[in-house]
Scaffold this active site. Structure first.
Site, PDB file in Angstrom:
ATOM      1  N   CYS A 195       9.735  30.340 -62.999  1.00  0.00           N
ATOM      2  CA  CYS A 195       8.893  31.322 -63.693  1.00  0.00           C
ATOM      3  C   CYS A 195       7.980  30.652 -64.718  1.00  0.00           C
ATOM      4  O   CYS A 195       8.271  29.563 -65.214  1.00  0.00           O
ATOM      5  CB  CYS A 195       9.783  32.352 -64.389  1.00  0.00           C
ATOM      6  SG  CYS A 195      10.769  33.251 -63.165  1.00  0.00           S
ATOM      7  N   ASP A 196       6.874  31.336 -65.036  1.00  0.00           N
ATOM      8  CA  ASP A 196       5.916  30.773 -65.984  1.00  0.00           C
ATOM      9  C   ASP A 196       6.276  31.181 -67.412  1.00  0.00           C
ATOM     10  O   ASP A 196       7.309  31.820 -67.651  1.00  0.00           O
ATOM     11  CB  ASP A 196       4.488  31.191 -65.615  1.00  0.00           C
ATOM     12  CG  ASP A 196       4.303  32.698 -65.652  1.00  0.00           C
ATOM     13  OD1 ASP A 196       5.133  33.391 -66.304  1.00  0.00           O
ATOM     14  OD2 ASP A 196       3.357  33.198 -65.038  1.00  0.00           O
ATOM     15  N   ALA A 197       5.393  30.848 -68.370  1.00  0.00           N
ATOM     16  CA  ALA A 197       5.689  31.075 -69.787  1.00  0.00           C
ATOM     17  C   ALA A 197       5.861  32.560 -70.108  1.00  0.00           C
ATOM     18  O   ALA A 197       6.455  32.918 -71.126  1.00  0.00           O
ATOM     19  CB  ALA A 197       4.566  30.486 -70.632  1.00  0.00           C
TER      20      ALA A 197
END
Ligand code: MLT
Length: 402
Positions: A16-18
């Protein structure tokens, strides 16, 4: 459509991203995890390994439909929606297990590579697993020209390259170059009487084949093309250069020669035509092919020999007899060489016996500004025997013509 075992995969935090969403690139990795899982549940994770091949992704189209987060479990359904001879497409649908929302859908196209990294036919076990061949994405168009229905494969967009096959072959001898060279519009016809093209009723001649090609270019709305002719395809290219120079943007003379047949060769053409009429294409293949391929090809690449046999088998007897007659009657094209004003590449297999490098080199020297390339390890059918090296030389040349 053949479905594969469904797999469940968990979204990990590192996918997952930030912002906590399943990262876009990670969707591809997650789908790959699902495919491995599906192999484990079905035919076994060593499916490709035990068949001596590797699957590589050629194209991926992903639609992101809804966000997903760490610890979501996705149920990935997979179906083979296209199966060709060496490629297949899997449609993936990833649903979140908790609420059934579709997170992503993807169509991923794979190509089957052999141990040397070349595209190869799907082994039997994969054919069984993926189900029957679907209609090819590269099915040829059928265009009627002078009483014959000609099959022509047209791929990609961009400036046109016309591939003209030799004898006793068909357009599939260019299959590696048609699959690659993606920055060009690739056009590969089966000449009349070969492959999927009908034999027609007209008398065969090299000029007649050239007229057919011009009619095909007209039907496709193409004014000019780089023309790439192998052996007999080269004889036809000389005729295009002689009579239709305005249609030729560049020339690739592959495993060919400009001289007309000698008296002795004409005699053996007549003899082979009678043999073809009596014994059929299979017998012609058995007689001709060993002399065309390089010794290393014969020893190490049985699949190339098998493909050549298949091509010969697809020729009609009328097509074979007609081609032999056309080649027998062709004029000497040596005078054409000095008149060629378009960029030209002469390319030859280092072990080409019918049109050896000495002949190719002399031909290149007679054409103003021509490039010359020798393909190591190839005989008379370099594009099939050494596809990577041949495509590289072609691609470099095409860049200079663009
Ligand atoms: C070909 O590959 O087209 C043939 O070898 C040509 C020929 O027989 O002259």
């Amino acid at each position: 459509m053949t479905t594969l075992p469904t797999a469940e995969v968990t979204v990990y935090p590192y996918d997952c991203d930030a912002f906590g969403h399943l990262n876009h690139a990670a969707v591809l990795i997650l789908l790959e995890r699902a495919r491995w899982e599906s192999l484990v549940l079905g035919p076994g994770a060593d499916l490709f390994h035990r068949n001596g091949v590797a699957p590589v992704v050629r194209k991926a189209v992903v639609e992101y439909r809804a966000p997903a987060f760490p610890s979501d479990v996705l149920r990935v359904e997979m179906a083979v929606v296209h199966r060709g001879t060496s490629s297949w497409t899997i449609h993936h649908t990833a649903n979140r297990m908790s609420d059934g929302v579709v997170v992503a859908e993807a169509d991923i196209v794979f190509v089957c590579l052999d141990r040397a990294g070349r595209p190869t036919q799907l082994p039997e076990e994969l054919v069984r697993l993926f189900g029957p061949r679907t209609s090819s994405a590269h099915a040829p168009r059928r265009i009627r020209v002078d009483g014959a229905e000609l099959a022509v494969e047209v791929r990609g967009e961009g400036s046109a390259v016309l591939f003209v096959h030799g004898f006793p072959f068909d357009r599939t001898m260019w299959r590696h170059q048609l699959a690659g060279l993606s920055r060009w519009k690739r056009i590969a016809p089966d000449l009349r009487g070969a492959g999927e093209s009908g034999p027609g009723a007209a008398e065969y001649s090299i000029g007649g084949y050239a007229d057919d090609l011009v009619a095909l270019l007209d039907a496709l709305g193409i004014g000019q093309a780089v023309v790439c002719g192998l052996s007999m395809g080269g004889y036809i290219l000389f005729d295009l250069l002689r009579r239709y120079p305005q249609r030729v943007r560049g020339a690739v003379l592959c495993d060919t020669r400009p001289q007309a047949d000698t008296v002795e060769t004409r005699r053996s053409r007549d003899e082979l035509a009678a043999f073809a009429a009596e014994r059929g294409p299979d017998a012609v293949a058995e007689r001709l092919l060993p002399g065309l391929l390089a010794p290393a090809t014969l020893a190490d690449q049985p699949e190339v020999m098998a493909q050549c046999r298949e091509m010969a088998r697809r020729c009609s007897v009328a097509g074979m007899v007609g081609a032999l007659r056309a080649m027998r009657e062709r004029p000497d094209s040596t005078p054409v060489l000095g008149t060629i004003r378009v960029p030209t590449l002469v390319v030859v297999g280092a072990e080409d016996r019918p049109s050896p490098p000495s002949v190719a080199e002399a031909m290149a020297q007679a054409i103003p500004g021509a490039r010359y390339a020798v393909i190591p390890g190839a005989g008379h059918v370099a594009p099939l025997e050494q596809p990577l090296a041949t495509s590289r030389v072609l691609a470099e040349f095409l860049e200079t013509v663009r």
